[in-house]
Design a protein around this motif. Sequence first.
Motif, PDB file in Angstrom:
ATOM      1  N   VAL A   1       0.836  -1.203   0.000  1.00 10.78           N
ATOM      2  CA  VAL A   1       0.000   0.000   0.000  1.00 10.78           C
ATOM      3  C   VAL A   1       0.867   1.249   0.000  1.00 10.78           C
ATOM      4  O   VAL A   1       1.749   1.406   0.842  1.00 10.78           O
ATOM      5  CB  VAL A   1      -0.895   0.009   1.266  1.00 10.78           C
ATOM      6  CG1 VAL A   1      -1.642   1.326   1.399  1.00 10.78           C
ATOM      7  CG2 VAL A   1      -1.865  -1.155   1.241  1.00 10.78           C
TER       8      VAL A   1
ATOM      9  N   ASP B   1       3.888   1.121   2.588  1.00 10.99           N
ATOM     10  CA  ASP B   1       5.193   1.412   2.008  1.00 10.99           C
ATOM     11  C   ASP B   1       5.497   2.911   2.116  1.00 10.99           C
ATOM     12  O   ASP B   1       5.623   3.601   1.112  1.00 10.99           O
ATOM     13  CB  ASP B   1       5.172   0.937   0.546  1.00 10.99           C
ATOM     14  CG  ASP B   1       6.509   1.108  -0.143  1.00 10.99           C
ATOM     15  OD1 ASP B   1       7.519   1.269   0.555  1.00 10.99           O
ATOM     16  OD2 ASP B   1       6.530   1.071  -1.386  1.00 10.99           O
TER      17      ASP B   1
ATOM     18  N   ALA C   1       8.206  -3.810  -0.742  1.00 12.59           N
ATOM     19  CA  ALA C   1       7.012  -4.011   0.084  1.00 12.59           C
ATOM     20  C   ALA C   1       6.492  -5.444  -0.081  1.00 12.59           C
ATOM     21  O   ALA C   1       6.128  -6.109   0.893  1.00 12.59           O
ATOM     22  CB  ALA C   1       5.931  -3.002  -0.293  1.00 12.59           C
TER      23      ALA C   1
ATOM     24  N   ALA D   1      -3.814  -2.900  -3.945  1.00 15.61           N
ATOM     25  CA  ALA D   1      -4.865  -2.358  -3.088  1.00 15.61           C
ATOM     26  C   ALA D   1      -5.962  -1.640  -3.875  1.00 15.61           C
ATOM     27  O   ALA D   1      -6.992  -1.269  -3.324  1.00 15.61           O
ATOM     28  CB  ALA D   1      -4.250  -1.397  -2.074  1.00 15.61           C
TER      29      ALA D   1
ATOM     30  N   GLN E   1      -7.463  -3.497  -8.844  1.00 21.73           N
ATOM     31  CA  GLN E   1      -7.166  -3.843 -10.242  1.00 21.73           C
ATOM     32  C   GLN E   1      -6.872  -5.342 -10.360  1.00 21.73           C
ATOM     33  O   GLN E   1      -6.885  -5.888 -11.456  1.00 21.73           O
ATOM     34  CB  GLN E   1      -5.971  -3.039 -10.749  1.00 21.73           C
ATOM     35  CG  GLN E   1      -6.350  -1.609 -11.074  1.00 21.73           C
ATOM     36  CD  GLN E   1      -5.322  -0.950 -11.965  1.00 21.73           C
ATOM     37  OE1 GLN E   1      -4.217  -0.673 -11.546  1.00 21.73           O
ATOM     38  NE2 GLN E   1      -5.690  -0.699 -13.211  1.00 21.73           N
TER      39      GLN E   1
ATOM     40  N   GLU F   1      -6.343   2.294 -18.839  1.00 16.94           N
ATOM     41  CA  GLU F   1      -4.933   2.666 -18.925  1.00 16.94           C
ATOM     42  C   GLU F   1      -4.678   3.203 -20.328  1.00 16.94           C
ATOM     43  O   GLU F   1      -5.307   2.776 -21.290  1.00 16.94           O
ATOM     44  CB  GLU F   1      -4.046   1.450 -18.619  1.00 16.94           C
ATOM     45  CG  GLU F   1      -4.181   1.063 -17.159  1.00 16.94           C
ATOM     46  CD  GLU F   1      -3.314  -0.118 -16.728  1.00 16.94           C
ATOM     47  OE1 GLU F   1      -2.343   0.106 -16.021  1.00 16.94           O
ATOM     48  OE2 GLU F   1      -3.626  -1.249 -17.102  1.00 16.94           O
TER      49      GLU F   1
ATOM     50  N   GLU G   1      -4.640   7.482  -7.997  1.00 15.65           N
ATOM     51  CA  GLU G   1      -3.898   7.481  -9.254  1.00 15.65           C
ATOM     52  C   GLU G   1      -2.778   6.465  -9.225  1.00 15.65           C
ATOM     53  O   GLU G   1      -2.328   6.050  -8.167  1.00 15.65           O
ATOM     54  CB  GLU G   1      -3.282   8.870  -9.474  1.00 15.65           C
ATOM     55  CG  GLU G   1      -4.342   9.883  -9.803  1.00 15.65           C
ATOM     56  CD  GLU G   1      -3.779  11.181 -10.304  1.00 15.65           C
ATOM     57  OE1 GLU G   1      -2.554  11.382 -10.184  1.00 15.65           O
ATOM     58  OE2 GLU G   1      -4.574  11.970 -10.819  1.00 15.65           O
ATOM     59  N   THR G   2      -2.331   6.070 -10.423  1.00 11.56           N
ATOM     60  CA  THR G   2      -1.211   5.145 -10.483  1.00 11.56           C
ATOM     61  C   THR G   2       0.019   5.797  -9.855  1.00 11.56           C
ATOM     62  O   THR G   2       0.196   7.002  -9.935  1.00 11.56           O
ATOM     63  CB  THR G   2      -0.909   4.699 -11.932  1.00 11.56           C
ATOM     64  OG1 THR G   2       0.260   3.898 -11.901  1.00 11.56           O
ATOM     65  CG2 THR G   2      -0.687   5.881 -12.855  1.00 11.56           C
TER      66      THR G   2
ATOM     67  N   TRP H   1       3.111   5.092 -10.611  1.00 14.88           N
ATOM     68  CA  TRP H   1       4.295   4.971 -11.453  1.00 14.88           C
ATOM     69  C   TRP H   1       4.323   6.068 -12.500  1.00 14.88           C
ATOM     70  O   TRP H   1       3.413   6.192 -13.300  1.00 14.88           O
ATOM     71  CB  TRP H   1       4.307   3.623 -12.164  1.00 14.88           C
ATOM     72  CG  TRP H   1       4.214   2.465 -11.237  1.00 14.88           C
ATOM     73  CD1 TRP H   1       3.065   1.882 -10.787  1.00 14.88           C
ATOM     74  CD2 TRP H   1       5.290   1.769 -10.604  1.00 14.88           C
ATOM     75  NE1 TRP H   1       3.370   0.859  -9.922  1.00 14.88           N
ATOM     76  CE2 TRP H   1       4.728   0.769  -9.797  1.00 14.88           C
ATOM     77  CE3 TRP H   1       6.680   1.890 -10.660  1.00 14.88           C
ATOM     78  CZ2 TRP H   1       5.495  -0.100  -9.041  1.00 14.88           C
ATOM     79  CZ3 TRP H   1       7.438   1.014  -9.911  1.00 14.88           C
ATOM     80  CH2 TRP H   1       6.852   0.037  -9.115  1.00 14.88           C
TER      81      TRP H   1
HETATM   82  N1  UDP Z   1       2.736   0.523  -4.415  1.00 19.67           N
HETATM   83  C1  UDP Z   1       3.632   0.399  -3.332  1.00 19.67           C
HETATM   84  N2  UDP Z   1       4.775   1.154  -3.341  1.00 19.67           N
HETATM   85  C2  UDP Z   1       5.096   2.018  -4.354  1.00 19.67           C
HETATM   86  C3  UDP Z   1       4.199   2.113  -5.443  1.00 19.67           C
HETATM   87  C4  UDP Z   1       3.032   1.351  -5.440  1.00 19.67           C
HETATM   88  O1  UDP Z   1       3.388  -0.380  -2.408  1.00 19.67           O
HETATM   89  O2  UDP Z   1       6.142   2.667  -4.285  1.00 19.67           O
HETATM   90  C5  UDP Z   1       1.490  -0.290  -4.410  1.00 19.67           C
HETATM   91  C6  UDP Z   1       0.210   0.499  -4.631  1.00 19.67           C
HETATM   92  O3  UDP Z   1      -0.307   1.025  -3.433  1.00 19.67           O
HETATM   93  C7  UDP Z   1      -0.708  -0.550  -5.224  1.00 19.67           C
HETATM   94  C8  UDP Z   1       0.251  -1.408  -6.028  1.00 19.67           C
HETATM   95  O4  UDP Z   1       1.558  -1.162  -5.497  1.00 19.67           O
HETATM   96  O5  UDP Z   1      -1.325  -1.351  -4.235  1.00 19.67           O
HETATM   97  C9  UDP Z   1       0.209  -1.108  -7.513  1.00 19.67           C
HETATM   98  O6  UDP Z   1       0.424   0.270  -7.741  1.00 19.67           O
HETATM   99  P1  UDP Z   1      -0.318   1.079  -8.878  1.00 19.67           P
HETATM  100  O7  UDP Z   1      -1.782   0.760  -8.874  1.00 19.67           O
HETATM  101  O8  UDP Z   1       0.052   2.505  -8.725  1.00 19.67           O
HETATM  102  O9  UDP Z   1       0.360   0.477 -10.191  1.00 19.67           O
HETATM  103  P2  UDP Z   1      -0.338   0.146 -11.612  1.00 19.67           P
HETATM  104  O10 UDP Z   1      -1.539  -0.695 -11.312  1.00 19.67           O
HETATM  105  O11 UDP Z   1      -0.699   1.463 -12.194  1.00 19.67           O
HETATM  106  O12 UDP Z   1       0.718  -0.585 -12.371  1.00 19.67           O
END
Ligand code: UDP
Length: 332
Positions: A20, A53, A87, A105, A108, A138, A214-215, A217
């Motif tokens: 998280v 995290d 994490a 979290a 997705q 996305e 929001e994402t 990354w």
């Molecule tokens: N997350 C984390 N540390 C970070 C970045 C993301 O623990 O430095 C967690 C974030 O809370 C989420 C998961 O990794 O539960 C995926 O992140 P995100 O949805 O932003 O990525 P995406 O789905 O866009 O690839």
Amino acid sequence: MSVTSGLRQHQVDLSIIVPVYNEQEVLGIFHQALDSVLAKLKPLAVEVIYINDGSQDHSWSVMSGLFSREADIRCFNLSRNFGKEAAMTAGLDASTGQAVILLDADLQDPPELIPEMLSAWREGYDVVNMKRTERHGESRFKVFSAHCYYRLLFAMSDSPIEKDVGDFRLLSRRVVDEIKALTERSRYMKGIMSWPGFQQTTLTFERPERIAGETKWSFLQLVRLGLAGITSFSVKPLKLATWAGAFVSGAAFLFGLWIMVKTLLVGDPVSGYPSLMLVQLFLGGVQLLAIGILGEYIGRIFTETKGRPLYIVMDEETTAIASNVVRAQRHG
Ligand code: UDP
Ligand code: MG
């Protein structure tokens, strides 16, 4: 303090690990969705491991207030933002389940798929990969670049890495134990989780949109993660420099021969500034690129030799089912 210091004596059947980072808007909704799936898994003993995290928002206070009648809740608060890979490692280190599932979290990675993953595990699979057939919400650019990247990684990697499979997957206890034994600092989890092998199967799902927030990354971070993936799982780029060197030297030799013959036959002592410049610049580029590739690997060696811990746990809170019941009763 290491995560294992808080390890309880008894083991559970299933551990669910949720990294998280700044997810205060989604944690409550996520927890409810997860809880209603867990209610259907009885009599399985389940623990949910939330890893905060280093969020800058109120994620820690939200998560440490969560409770469930279906599972033990264990929350770990990392001392800063160590990144999702670290994490997840913290979660794996703390997990005691015979099966372990990693979930984002933001919903997705739909918790509704957990029963399906468990039945594949019961059939005897050690790794259940969850492959995305669609990615909703996305950008086209992200979907396209992810598509190309997974194929590049697959072509480069020395151990097989399944295409279009993110971190969402189930691992059996023996695979988790193998992963925990890996001491490397550069944690590219998609590679690390495929590395032990064992019996693997792949289920497909459509990846929904993030429910809120929001994402985390940025494009640059994704590029960095992508590079880390390739350089920690393959030495092919190093060989690329050798091949490029061999090719350029061969071409230079032929070009040299041609110039010699031309000078002997025609004379032509001064012309050739454009070709000279072109060759100079091209070679300079190739050399810098090769040095850059070397640098990537040397950087990895540097981080590995320092041997720093992957994460630091600052606080830890466990709410076992029994105390949940007490707490729930107290609240009426
Ligand atoms: N997350 C984390 N540390 C970070 C970045 C993301 O623990 O430095 C967690 C974030 O809370 C989420 C998961 O990794 O539960 C995926 O992140 P995100 O949805 O932003 O990525 P995406 O789905 O866009 O690839
Ligand atoms: Mg997400």
